[in-house]
Write a protein that holds these residues in place. Sequence first.
Motif, PDB file in Angstrom:
ATOM      1  N   VAL A 263       0.843  -1.199   0.000  1.00 55.24           N
ATOM      2  CA  VAL A 263       0.000   0.000   0.000  1.00 55.24           C
ATOM      3  C   VAL A 263       0.878   1.248   0.000  1.00 55.24           C
ATOM      4  O   VAL A 263       0.631   2.206  -0.750  1.00 55.24           O
ATOM      5  N   SER A 264       1.954   1.249   0.792  1.00 58.12           N
ATOM      6  CA  SER A 264       2.817   2.437   0.822  1.00 58.12           C
ATOM      7  C   SER A 264       3.492   2.657  -0.519  1.00 58.12           C
ATOM      8  O   SER A 264       3.672   3.791  -0.951  1.00 58.12           O
ATOM      9  N   LEU A 265       3.845   1.539  -1.181  1.00 59.45           N
ATOM     10  CA  LEU A 265       4.469   1.643  -2.501  1.00 59.45           C
ATOM     11  C   LEU A 265       3.497   2.300  -3.480  1.00 59.45           C
ATOM     12  O   LEU A 265       3.859   3.224  -4.224  1.00 59.45           O
ATOM     13  N   ALA A 266       2.243   1.842  -3.426  1.00 60.49           N
ATOM     14  CA  ALA A 266       1.219   2.399  -4.307  1.00 60.49           C
ATOM     15  C   ALA A 266       1.040   3.886  -4.008  1.00 60.49           C
ATOM     16  O   ALA A 266       0.887   4.709  -4.928  1.00 60.49           O
ATOM     17  N   MET A 267       1.076   4.233  -2.702  1.00 62.27           N
ATOM     18  CA  MET A 267       0.922   5.629  -2.321  1.00 62.27           C
ATOM     19  C   MET A 267       2.066   6.475  -2.879  1.00 62.27           C
ATOM     20  O   MET A 267       1.867   7.599  -3.347  1.00 62.27           O
ATOM     21  N   ALA A 268       3.258   5.903  -2.875  1.00 64.81           N
ATOM     22  CA  ALA A 268       4.423   6.627  -3.372  1.00 64.81           C
ATOM     23  C   ALA A 268       4.281   6.897  -4.874  1.00 64.81           C
ATOM     24  O   ALA A 268       4.525   8.008  -5.353  1.00 64.81           O
ATOM     25  N   VAL A 269       3.827   5.876  -5.585  1.00 68.26           N
ATOM     26  CA  VAL A 269       3.617   6.028  -7.028  1.00 68.26           C
ATOM     27  C   VAL A 269       2.572   7.096  -7.289  1.00 68.26           C
ATOM     28  O   VAL A 269       2.734   7.983  -8.133  1.00 68.26           O
ATOM     29  N   TRP A 270       1.498   7.025  -6.477  1.00 69.51           N
ATOM     30  CA  TRP A 270       0.416   7.995  -6.633  1.00 69.51           C
ATOM     31  C   TRP A 270       0.930   9.422  -6.367  1.00 69.51           C
ATOM     32  O   TRP A 270       0.669  10.347  -7.129  1.00 69.51           O
ATOM     33  N   ALA A 271       1.704   9.590  -5.305  1.00 67.24           N
ATOM     34  CA  ALA A 271       2.233  10.905  -4.941  1.00 67.24           C
ATOM     35  C   ALA A 271       3.129  11.451  -6.055  1.00 67.24           C
ATOM     36  O   ALA A 271       3.074  12.632  -6.409  1.00 67.24           O
ATOM     37  N   LEU A 272       3.915  10.559  -6.634  1.00 65.50           N
ATOM     38  CA  LEU A 272       4.809  10.964  -7.724  1.00 65.50           C
ATOM     39  C   LEU A 272       3.999  11.420  -8.937  1.00 65.50           C
ATOM     40  O   LEU A 272       4.298  12.439  -9.554  1.00 65.50           O
ATOM     41  N   VAL A 274       0.955  12.610  -8.887  1.00 71.80           N
ATOM     42  CA  VAL A 274       0.326  13.896  -8.564  1.00 71.80           C
ATOM     43  C   VAL A 274       1.331  15.026  -8.777  1.00 71.80           C
ATOM     44  O   VAL A 274       1.039  16.059  -9.363  1.00 71.80           O
ATOM     45  N   ARG A 275       2.555  14.765  -8.331  1.00 73.27           N
ATOM     46  CA  ARG A 275       3.620  15.777  -8.420  1.00 73.27           C
ATOM     47  C   ARG A 275       3.965  16.077  -9.879  1.00 73.27           C
ATOM     48  O   ARG A 275       4.137  17.239 -10.269  1.00 73.27           O
ATOM     49  N   LEU A 276       4.020  15.031 -10.710  1.00 70.53           N
ATOM     50  CA  LEU A 276       4.469  15.204 -12.089  1.00 70.53           C
ATOM     51  C   LEU A 276       3.387  15.721 -13.019  1.00 70.53           C
ATOM     52  O   LEU A 276       3.643  16.548 -13.872  1.00 70.53           O
ATOM     53  N   PHE A 277       2.164  15.183 -12.826  1.00 68.40           N
ATOM     54  CA  PHE A 277       1.138  15.451 -13.856  1.00 68.40           C
ATOM     55  C   PHE A 277       0.066  16.440 -13.428  1.00 68.40           C
ATOM     56  O   PHE A 277      -0.795  16.777 -14.203  1.00 68.40           O
ATOM     57  N   LEU A 282       0.101  20.297  -2.259  1.00 75.62           N
ATOM     58  CA  LEU A 282       0.965  19.262  -1.676  1.00 75.62           C
ATOM     59  C   LEU A 282       0.155  18.388  -0.735  1.00 75.62           C
ATOM     60  O   LEU A 282      -0.753  18.870  -0.079  1.00 75.62           O
ATOM     61  N   PRO A 283       0.517  17.126  -0.657  1.00 76.60           N
ATOM     62  CA  PRO A 283      -0.182  16.261   0.316  1.00 76.60           C
ATOM     63  C   PRO A 283      -0.065  16.863   1.707  1.00 76.60           C
ATOM     64  O   PRO A 283       0.997  17.353   2.087  1.00 76.60           O
ATOM     65  N   GLY A 284      -1.170  16.804   2.466  1.00 76.79           N
ATOM     66  CA  GLY A 284      -1.207  17.508   3.755  1.00 76.79           C
ATOM     67  C   GLY A 284      -0.826  16.665   4.956  1.00 76.79           C
ATOM     68  O   GLY A 284      -0.151  15.638   4.829  1.00 76.79           O
ATOM     69  N   TRP A 285      -1.278  17.142   6.018  1.00 82.36           N
ATOM     70  CA  TRP A 285      -0.942  16.551   7.317  1.00 82.36           C
ATOM     71  C   TRP A 285      -1.349  15.072   7.386  1.00 82.36           C
ATOM     72  O   TRP A 285      -0.573  14.224   7.772  1.00 82.36           O
TER      73      TRP A 285
END
Length: 335
Positions: A263-272, A274-277, A282-285
């Motif tokens: 799940v954390s891996l998926a979250m990291a991909v998702w965050a990336l 969001v950042r790129l596209f 920014l993701p919050g608290w």
Amino acid sequence: MQLIDRRTFVGAPDFAAQVPVVNFVLPCYNEEAVLPETATRLSALLDELKREGLIAPSSAAYFVDDGSRDRTWELIRSLAASSPHFCGIRLSRNRGHQNALLCGLMSVGGDALISLDADLQDDLGIVADMIRAFRAGHEVVYAVRRRRDSDRWFKRVTAEGYYRLLAAMGVNLVFNHADYRLLARRPLEALRGYQEPHLFLRGLVPLLGYRSATVEFDRAERFAGESKYPLGKMLALAWQGVSSFSAYPLRLITGAGVVVSLVSLAMAVWALAVRLFTDAALPGWASTVIPMYFLGGIQLLGLGVIGEYLAKVFEAGKQRPRYQVESVCGDWGAS
Ligand code: UDP
Ligand code: MG
């Protein structure tokens, strides 16, 4: 190769032909309120079974006093003094039901032993059937509860849920069977080899094998006195059953670890992504703090469960005796 002595494996003695000595083992902890009635009923039962020729005349009931603080031991001594039907054995202090029962099973002789509670919840009416099953060649006879009507709602639901949970974890238990059972000499001797300090007899006995049978009964209300198994002790026994017979909780942690990592891996991909596209905020608290607490919790849980198993290894390593006998009473001639 180890040499096999054929005499050890010739099978169970033929008790259809000869009359076996069948003794009863009853652990007692602060049972002064029920003991006189239990003794009266047991005495009548022993008389009847002997008269019918189902058990040998020297068969008796052995009370194991688990370090009671009331008059239990005095009662047992006077019973033993007044009738050849009764013997007693007293532990040096309270060691818990499973250890007291084990002490009786390991100390008392006879061709077979029947273990039961002292509070008359286990129906004596099926004893004759258990002995008949034994004489027909079954070396382990489980008494199984037909219904759980006599239990409170909470105990019924938790107990049945627990049996199912253990079955799901791969522990081989006899459904709705506790510690009311007959064990013949061979399984009793086999049990001697199991030296674990955390006893859960109802899990161990099925491991022994041998030909077995079940006899059904309805469990009555406790005749008198209060349950000596408060919630805490019951939970301890339940955990004993899980942790002594199954490594499933450890495996569960591994599973949880894998899931959380994915799940954390998926979250990291998702965050990336969001950042790129996107140019979203920014993701919050929440996205920082919640996973932190979550992972902390999982880690603590994991450490706790590993610690529990480690504690078991620690205690097993000490190899302390599981009970100490303080004194005995009655005529132990047959044992
Ligand atoms: N018992 C024991 N040592 C203990 C607790 C209980 O020997 O530390 C005995 C108790 O005297 C009884 C049997 O174990 O003969 C079962 O206990 P109880 O009837 O209180 O349990 P419950 O039927 O309520 O589960
Ligand atoms: Mg009881």
